[in-house]
Scaffold this motif. Structure first.
Motif, PDB file in Angstrom:
ATOM      1  N   ASP A 141       0.851  -1.187   0.000  1.00 30.24           N
ATOM      2  CA  ASP A 141       0.000   0.000   0.000  1.00 30.24           C
ATOM      3  C   ASP A 141       0.890   1.242   0.000  1.00 30.24           C
ATOM      4  O   ASP A 141       2.117   1.147  -0.023  1.00 30.24           O
ATOM      5  CB  ASP A 141      -0.963   0.004   1.190  1.00 30.24           C
ATOM      6  N   ASP A 142       0.268   2.404   0.038  1.00 29.80           N
ATOM      7  CA  ASP A 142       1.008   3.658  -0.111  1.00 29.80           C
ATOM      8  C   ASP A 142       1.853   4.022   1.104  1.00 29.80           C
ATOM      9  O   ASP A 142       2.582   5.020   1.072  1.00 29.80           O
ATOM     10  CB  ASP A 142       0.031   4.799  -0.403  1.00 29.80           C
ATOM     11  N   GLU A 143       1.798   3.230   2.155  1.00 28.24           N
ATOM     12  CA  GLU A 143       2.608   3.534   3.347  1.00 28.24           C
ATOM     13  C   GLU A 143       4.103   3.518   3.025  1.00 28.24           C
ATOM     14  O   GLU A 143       4.876   4.334   3.535  1.00 28.24           O
ATOM     15  CB  GLU A 143       2.309   2.528   4.456  1.00 28.24           C
ATOM     16  N   ILE A 144       4.526   2.595   2.153  1.00 31.51           N
ATOM     17  CA  ILE A 144       5.941   2.532   1.803  1.00 31.51           C
ATOM     18  C   ILE A 144       6.368   3.783   1.037  1.00 31.51           C
ATOM     19  O   ILE A 144       7.516   4.223   1.126  1.00 31.51           O
ATOM     20  CB  ILE A 144       6.269   1.266   0.986  1.00 31.51           C
ATOM     21  N   VAL A 145       5.431   4.363   0.283  1.00 36.64           N
ATOM     22  CA  VAL A 145       5.720   5.587  -0.460  1.00 36.64           C
ATOM     23  C   VAL A 145       5.846   6.765   0.502  1.00 36.64           C
ATOM     24  O   VAL A 145       6.755   7.600   0.377  1.00 36.64           O
ATOM     25  CB  VAL A 145       4.622   5.862  -1.509  1.00 36.64           C
ATOM     26  N   THR A 146       4.968   6.826   1.488  1.00 32.74           N
ATOM     27  CA  THR A 146       4.998   7.917   2.476  1.00 32.74           C
ATOM     28  C   THR A 146       6.296   7.920   3.254  1.00 32.74           C
ATOM     29  O   THR A 146       6.887   8.987   3.504  1.00 32.74           O
ATOM     30  CB  THR A 146       3.811   7.779   3.447  1.00 32.74           C
ATOM     31  N   THR A 147       6.776   6.743   3.632  1.00 31.69           N
ATOM     32  CA  THR A 147       8.050   6.647   4.349  1.00 31.69           C
ATOM     33  C   THR A 147       9.194   7.178   3.502  1.00 31.69           C
ATOM     34  O   THR A 147      10.048   7.937   3.970  1.00 31.69           O
ATOM     35  CB  THR A 147       8.331   5.183   4.739  1.00 31.69           C
ATOM     36  N   LEU A 148       9.215   6.798   2.249  1.00 30.30           N
ATOM     37  CA  LEU A 148      10.273   7.246   1.345  1.00 30.30           C
ATOM     38  C   LEU A 148      10.225   8.757   1.143  1.00 30.30           C
ATOM     39  O   LEU A 148      11.276   9.428   1.093  1.00 30.30           O
ATOM     40  CB  LEU A 148      10.144   6.519   0.012  1.00 30.30           C
ATOM     41  N   GLU A 149       9.037   9.304   1.055  1.00 28.28           N
ATOM     42  CA  GLU A 149       8.904  10.758   0.904  1.00 28.28           C
ATOM     43  C   GLU A 149       9.459  11.496   2.121  1.00 28.28           C
ATOM     44  O   GLU A 149      10.076  12.567   1.982  1.00 28.28           O
ATOM     45  CB  GLU A 149       7.437  11.116   0.682  1.00 28.28           C
ATOM     46  N   SER A 150       9.265  10.941   3.312  1.00 28.95           N
ATOM     47  CA  SER A 150       9.805  11.581   4.519  1.00 28.95           C
ATOM     48  C   SER A 150      11.328  11.572   4.510  1.00 28.95           C
ATOM     49  O   SER A 150      11.975  12.522   4.968  1.00 28.95           O
ATOM     50  CB  SER A 150       9.275  10.879   5.778  1.00 28.95           C
ATOM     51  N   TRP A 151      11.921  10.525   3.973  1.00 33.07           N
ATOM     52  CA  TRP A 151      13.382  10.482   3.854  1.00 33.07           C
ATOM     53  C   TRP A 151      13.875  11.531   2.862  1.00 33.07           C
ATOM     54  O   TRP A 151      14.886  12.207   3.102  1.00 33.07           O
ATOM     55  CB  TRP A 151      13.832   9.098   3.376  1.00 33.07           C
ATOM     56  N   ILE A 152      13.169  11.663   1.751  1.00 33.18           N
ATOM     57  CA  ILE A 152      13.541  12.667   0.746  1.00 33.18           C
ATOM     58  C   ILE A 152      13.489  14.060   1.360  1.00 33.18           C
ATOM     59  O   ILE A 152      14.413  14.876   1.195  1.00 33.18           O
ATOM     60  CB  ILE A 152      12.616  12.581  -0.477  1.00 33.18           C
ATOM     61  N   ASP A 153      12.416  14.357   2.084  1.00 28.97           N
ATOM     62  CA  ASP A 153      12.264  15.672   2.712  1.00 28.97           C
ATOM     63  C   ASP A 153      13.398  15.930   3.708  1.00 28.97           C
ATOM     64  O   ASP A 153      13.929  17.051   3.789  1.00 28.97           O
ATOM     65  CB  ASP A 153      10.915  15.765   3.432  1.00 28.97           C
ATOM     66  N   HIS A 154      13.780  14.905   4.459  1.00 31.45           N
ATOM     67  CA  HIS A 154      14.833  15.053   5.473  1.00 31.45           C
ATOM     68  C   HIS A 154      16.165  15.446   4.848  1.00 31.45           C
ATOM     69  O   HIS A 154      16.820  16.396   5.304  1.00 31.45           O
ATOM     70  CB  HIS A 154      14.983  13.745   6.249  1.00 31.45           C
ATOM     71  N   TYR A 155      16.571  14.742   3.802  1.00 33.38           N
ATOM     72  CA  TYR A 155      17.879  15.024   3.201  1.00 33.38           C
ATOM     73  C   TYR A 155      17.848  16.259   2.318  1.00 33.38           C
ATOM     74  O   TYR A 155      18.817  17.033   2.272  1.00 33.38           O
ATOM     75  CB  TYR A 155      18.365  13.806   2.408  1.00 33.38           C
TER      76      TYR A 155
END
Length: 250
Positions: A144-158
């Motif tokens: 589901d889209d949860e894996i996408v949300t996690t990846l987006e948070s990593w992108i925002d962090h870096y």
């Protein structure tokens, strides 16, 4: 004498070989006897037991087909295997990038390993066509889209730690960065091959989204690695004035 016989039994020698050793004047317990007997075993053609067949090769694909997770066999040139193979290629390239990231100590290695594990799970989704698999296998391999949300948070962090992007960046910036850029380009290819499977209802929609975000992640962390390791990124410079400016990141 019995102690000497027991000593040589551990080397799996024949009775004749054992008697030959016991009658040899050069017999010493300090290791020379072992070397002597090793040569005797070679002389008489003593063979080691045949190793058990490895489970790595099954020979089931020798006729050009391979099996999916649901048991269905398809030609190896099937689009599903193109997708699986490219995701696997991406995983291998991440392994190279991770080696250099860990060597540089830039802190990206744990996230890269987590992504590698996620790609294995994505492979199971691709290998389980939603249109021809039973409910239990579909449920077990679903995303589901949860894996996408996690990846987006990593992108925002870096990305929040990087200077604003004002130019087109060429793959550069040190060992970690260039291999992360390579991961980005392979990930783009994996996405291009997998999107038709998503549109056909064969692969979960979240898989296509994840691959799309993943290439963005690699772009951001490649820049982060270059900055962390104090390497300069090469900037695209337009060479021909009669051509339009292509310095747009898609």
């Amino acid at each position: 004498m019995s102690c000497k016989i027991q000593y040589f039994r551990r080397f799996h020698l024949t009775v004749n070989q054992t008697l030959l050793a016991l009658s040899t004047l050069n017999f010493h317990i300090n290791g020379k006897a072992f070397l002597f007997f090793a040569s005797q075993r070679r002389m008489v053609g003593c063979q080691s037991p045949k190793p058990k067949k490895s489970a790595i090769y099954t020979k089931t694909g020798d006729k050009g087909t391979s099996s999916l997770y649901n048991g269905e066999r398809r030609p190896k040139y099937d689009d599903t295997f193109h997708s699986l193979g490219t995701v696997d290629e991406l995983n291998s390239s991440i392994g190279i990038a991770n080696y250099y990231c860990k060597k540089a100590g830039n802190g990206l290695d744990e996230k890269l390993v987590e992504i590698q594990c996620k790609l294995i799970e994505i492979g199971s989704n691709i290998a389980t066509p939603r249109s021809s698999s039973n409910e239990s296998k579909i449920s077990y391999t679903s995303f589901d889209d949860e894996i996408v949300t996690t990846l987006e948070s990593w992108i925002d962090h870096y990305d929040s730690q990087l200077p604003p992007l004002k130019n087109f960046i060429l793959p550069s910036g040190g060992e970690s960065a260039v291999f992360l850029h390579q991961c980005r380009s392979i990930c783009r290819r994996a996405e291009r091959i997998t999107v038709p499977l998503v549109e056909a209802g064969i692969v979960d929609n979240a898989v296509g989204k994840y691959l799309n975000r993943l290439s963005d992640f690699f772009f951001v962390v490649a820049r982060y690695a270059a900055m962390f390791e104090n390497h300069t990124e090469n900037i695209y410079h337009q060479r021909r004035q009669d051509k339009p400016n292509f310095s747009v990141f898609w």
